[in-house]
Design a protein around this motif. Structure first.
Motif, short mmCIF file in Angstrom:
data_model
loop_
_atom_site.label_atom_id
_atom_site.label_comp_id
_atom_site.label_asym_id
_atom_site.label_seq_id
_atom_site.Cartn_x
_atom_site.Cartn_y
_atom_site.Cartn_z
N GLN A 32 117.23 58.64 -9.61
CA GLN A 32 118.61 58.62 -10.42
C GLN A 32 118.62 59.43 -11.80
OE1 GLN A 32 121.20 57.71 -8.72
NE2 GLN A 32 119.89 57.15 -7.00
N LYS A 89 118.18 63.06 -11.06
CA LYS A 89 119.43 63.71 -10.40
C LYS A 89 120.37 63.78 -11.44
CE LYS A 89 122.99 62.64 -6.93
NZ LYS A 89 123.36 61.78 -5.79
N GLU A 109 113.71 67.71 -5.50
CA GLU A 109 113.55 66.43 -5.93
C GLU A 109 113.81 65.43 -4.77
OE1 GLU A 109 112.73 62.87 -8.01
OE2 GLU A 109 112.63 64.87 -8.65
N TYR A 125 117.69 69.90 -6.62
CA TYR A 125 118.14 68.90 -5.98
C TYR A 125 117.36 68.59 -4.78
CZ TYR A 125 120.66 64.78 -4.21
OH TYR A 125 120.99 63.67 -3.86
N PRO A 127 126.11 66.73 -4.12
CA PRO A 127 125.69 65.51 -4.84
C PRO A 127 125.70 64.35 -4.16
CG PRO A 127 127.11 66.85 -6.14
CD PRO A 127 126.74 67.37 -4.97
#
Length: 855
Positions: A14, A17, A40, A37, A73
């Protein structure tokens, strides 16, 4: 798995991000967001995989958007867990725990799980699964297994079937996206020209063994460098909008819904200005991005399809020394033709018009045509040969809608007719237009063409019959093209459009008569819809006034056909049998008047009275009984009611002049109910009746309020039946309403509802209510006023307005309700001596503004 490790990974994911999102907001580079992203997610999944599976012949693949490294997202995490052998009970338990952990750390996994045999079979049987696996990317686990699995997938894939399947899938998706909702709140992912269309291009390329990147397609000679640049730019625009949508909504939201349009526009830097609000600017940008994708779809998809099917036999025919036919497509022998001979930019379309079996341009020819069309300037328009060819397309008519949409898609209309360029992608946030102005105009042209085509004559038989015998069809097509061309410039778009139409007519060799008719139609294209829906067309004076403006039979027919095509092309929700009936009634009454068969008000009243006398004579009522009814109805009754209603009223009222009653007629053709309520007068009766109809989900199309000489109300309503109701349901709907009205006329009154909450679209429309009040100077009565209200629609609105009028002791003579999707334009004829006082007028306007603002 260790719970502390799960919590740690969750927290770290979190935080990282959030850093990635903050970095994106700083530079707003979608590609960088996807890369960071995605990396990750790969890192987190790798750690969790190692903790969950040790020394097993399994692997984890990223599929779908995650696989192509385009993770948004809030999107689902598309995965495949592949096992070399059939899963054991222990494997299934471990996988279930692994998937649950992904949910626990805030991801939304959508996983395909099974052995290679099972997953290969799923891909073979299901195109969606095969597409997801096409983008499979190794994340962690047994690398050799992943490589072998992907290789087997590629080996078993029927490339030709895959290509056909994806093209059919896209065609069906585009067909579903034609509704009002998809126009007003488009889905960035799935709308025509959206991200899914871009993905489809790359899927077709990858299925053929090509690297799914636009620069690769340039290297392969499928795209030019400029075309690849356009596609990549459109992708960046749409990707940024979708990222912003997810961030603003806090969920996977791919529709630009009204609630979010303004916020997304603000985040992307748009600002309100004098010509448009920020949400309109955002939507125009999206429209242009999707238009670019649609333009290049026409080139890239046929080329990719041709690579697969090129080995199949083709039917090739020579058309002339410049063109040949391949299947149902036209192709050019020399791709430099359009640059060398610019006349051919129009001529190829004329050739297509003369060949019914040709419906498209071959991709390489289309590319050459588009490149040449992009470079035309004023000299092209100035060439009389080009102008003759352009107007000949309208005079021939064949394929005109297809041609104009093709010209508009590839920018040719805006380059040839300069004013057109200003309306491309221009949106109207007015609660009833759902298309950009250019799309609306082309929809009107399409509707006009369908009236001229016999195969579509069943849709509107009366209008099609008029069109078939009308000698100036070319003028009608041009009127459709020019009627809204001046939208968005400020001022009266009809008046401004006349100048554009007159110049076009002069430049394109129209006769003086054709020019005058065209300019008149453009200038007055709204008058028939306004008259039919806002005025009392049962009043001969209204018809006479309308005819005095129209003057000729040709104008009347042309205006009627243009009005029908225009209303139908604005928003599918606002065209219905009731509006069709109003227009046809006005047309018929006007045609009689222009043909010398019309009459003044005195003669019309006399005819109505004589028809009523004849009916009651046939029913057996004597002169004394009839005279008693005439005295109660009064002289103004015959002026304010049309013949059909009069005959219905008197047949029910004769002999029962002092008995309350409610009568209902079902009109299956107009999908409506006609309601008559006759009862002693009392305050707020009209408002309460409106509330009753609202409770029964019935929309009021028109209403006429009348008070008899002995103080009974005689109110007549035309109600539209609920959308989607079937004919066999009409009697039940009428019976339920009859029961409610039966209690009402006996004194069981109901409360007027408070203003209801507006819809999402209305709350974000920024359309201010408009109220005008003026004294009526046509009706030969004193103290009669016209009230016009334009505002957002909501259920119970008319009841709230009627209550205000009743509270101020203002009588309503007639109400004309025009509902345009979520916008209403209502006209009320009022009678009150109090309205002569300016202060009372201001009080009425203020009370109405308060009730409209409350919605």
């Amino acid at each position: 798995m260790n719970q502390e490790l799960i919590s740690y990974i969750h927290q770290e994911l979190q935080q990282r991000k959030q850093h990635i999102v903050e970095d994106y907001l700083h530079h707003r580079q979608a590609s960088m967001f996807f890369r960071r992203y995605g990396a990750e997610l790969d890192r987190c999944l790798g750690i969790l995989w190692q903790e969950s599976f040790v020394n097993r012949r399994m692997c984890l693949l990223a599929t779908g958007g995650y696989g192509r490294q385009e993770m948004y997202p809030q999107s689902d995490l598309d995965l495949a867990i592949v096992s070399a052998e059939e899963l054991s009970a222990e494997d299934e338990q471990d996988i279930a725990r692994f998937v649950q952990v992904l949910w626990d750390i805030g991801l939304a996994p959508a996983a395909k799980i099974g052995s290679t045999v099972q997953l290969l079979q799923a891909a073979a049987e299901d195109l969606t699964s095969d597409t997801a696996f096409l983008e499979g990317r190794f994340v962690c686990g047994n690398h050799k297994l992943a490589h072998e699995f992907v290789a087997q997938l590629n080996l078993q894939r029927d490339v030709a079937g895959f290509v056909e399947g994806k093209l059919l899938e896209q065609s069906q998706r585009h067909y579903k996206a034609r509704g009002a909702a998809s126009q007003l709140e488009p889905n960035i992912k799935t709308c025509p020209g959206g991200l899914r269309d871009l993905h489809t291009m790359l899927w077709l390329a990858k299925a053929q063994g090509l690297r799914p990147h636009f620069p690769t397609l340039v290297h392969e000679g499928i795209l030019t460098r400029a075309e690849a640049g356009l596609l990549m730019h459109s992708h960046k625009q749409l990707a940024r909008m979708r990222i912003e949508l997810h961030l603003v909504a806090g969920r996977e939201e791919d529709r630009l819904i009204f609630d979010l349009q303004r916020q997304v526009a603000e985040r992307l830097g748009y600002q309100d200005n004098e010509s448009s609000i920020k949400s309109e600017q955002l939507m125009k940008q999206m429209y242009r991005a999707t238009k670019t994708v649609k333009q290049l779809n026409g080139i890239l998809l046929p080329m990719l399809k041709g690579r697969v099917f090129s080995s199949l036999p083709r039917n090739v025919y020579e058309i002339d020394d410049k063109y040949y036919q391949v299947g149902n497509a036209i192709a050019v022998l020399n791709v430099k033709l359009f640059k060398q001979q610019p006349h051919e930019i129009f001529n190829i379309v004329r050739v297509m018009q003369s060949h019914n079996d040709i419906n498209q341009i071959a991709p390489r020819t289309l590319r050459a045509w588009w490149q040449a069309a992009q470079k035309i300037g004023p000299d092209f328009y100035a060439d009389s040969e080009n102008r003759k060819m352009f107007i000949s397309m309208f005079r021939r008519g064949t394929g005109l809608t297809h041609i104009l949409r093709f010209f508009n898609l590839y920018g040719m209309l805006g380059r040839y007719i300069r004013p057109w360029a200003k309306i491309v992608g221009l949106l109207q946030h007015d609660l009833f237009h759902i298309y950009p102005v250019d799309d609306h105009i082309l929809m009107v042209v399409r509707n006009m063409r369908r009236l001229a085509i016999e195969a579509h004559s069943h849709e509107l038989p009366f209008a099609s019959g008029l069109m078939a015998s009308f000698p100036y069809k070319t003028v009608l097509y041009l009127a459709a093209l020019f009627h809204d061309i001046a939208k968005g410039r400020g001022g009266d778009h009809a008046e401004l459009g006349v100048a554009d139409a007159r110049k076009f007519a002069k430049d394109h060799f129209l006769t003086d008569y054709e020019t005058d008719l065209l300019c008149w139609l453009v200038n007055d294209h709204l008058i028939m819809s306004t008259t039919s829906q806002k005025e009392d067309i049962s009043d001969p004076e209204v018809v006479n006034r309308f005819c005095a403006h129209v003057k000729t039979r040709d104008r009347l027919i042309a205006l009627y056909l243009l009005t029908v095509a225009d209303v139908r092309g604005t928003n599918p929700k606002i065209w219905n049998d009731w509006k069709a009936g109003l227009l046809e009634n006005l047309f018929q009454a006007s045609l009689r008047t222009l043909s010398g068969l019309g009459s003044n008000q005195r003669i019309t009243v006399s005819r109505r009275q004589q028809a009523a006398i004849t009916l009651l004579d046939d029913m057996g009522y004597n002169e004394r009984q009839q005279r008693s009814l005439w005295n109660i109805l009064g002289p103004s009754y015959w002026v304010r009611h049309e013949k059909q209603d009069i005959l219905w009223h008197v047949s029910k009222l004769i002999g029962r002049e002092n008995e309350p009653q409610a009568q209902i007629q079902i009109d299956t053709e107009l999908k409506s109910l006609k309601v008559m309520v006759f009862m002693p007068n009392a305050p707020k009766l009209f408002a309460q009746l409106c509330a009753i109809f609202s409770q029964h989900q019935l929309d009021i199309a028109a209403a006429r309020a009348y008070v008899t000489g002995h103080q009974f109300i005689l109110d007549t309503f035309h109600l539209l039946l609920p959308e989607g109701s079937e004919v066999d349901e009409y009697p039940e709907i009428a019976a339920m309403l009859q029961a409610t009205l039966g209690h009402f006329i006996l004194g069981q009154f109901i409360p007027i509802p408070a203003p209801r909450k507006a819809s999402r679209r209305i709350r974000h429309s920024h359309v201010a209510p408009r109220i005008t009040l003026f004294e009526e100077d046509v009706i030969k009565e004193s103290d009669v006023y016209v009230l016009n209200i334009v505002t957002a629609n909501r259920r119970g609105l008319l009841a709230n307005i009627a209550k205000i009028l009743s509270d101020m002791d203002i009588s309503m003579i007639h109400a004309h309700v025009m509902t345009l999707d979520e916008r209403v334009e209502d006209t009320f004829l009022l009678k009150s001596g109090k309205l002569a006082d300016t202060k009372t007028q201001l009080q009425l306007k203020q009370a109405l503004e308060d009730i409209l603002a409350a919605s």
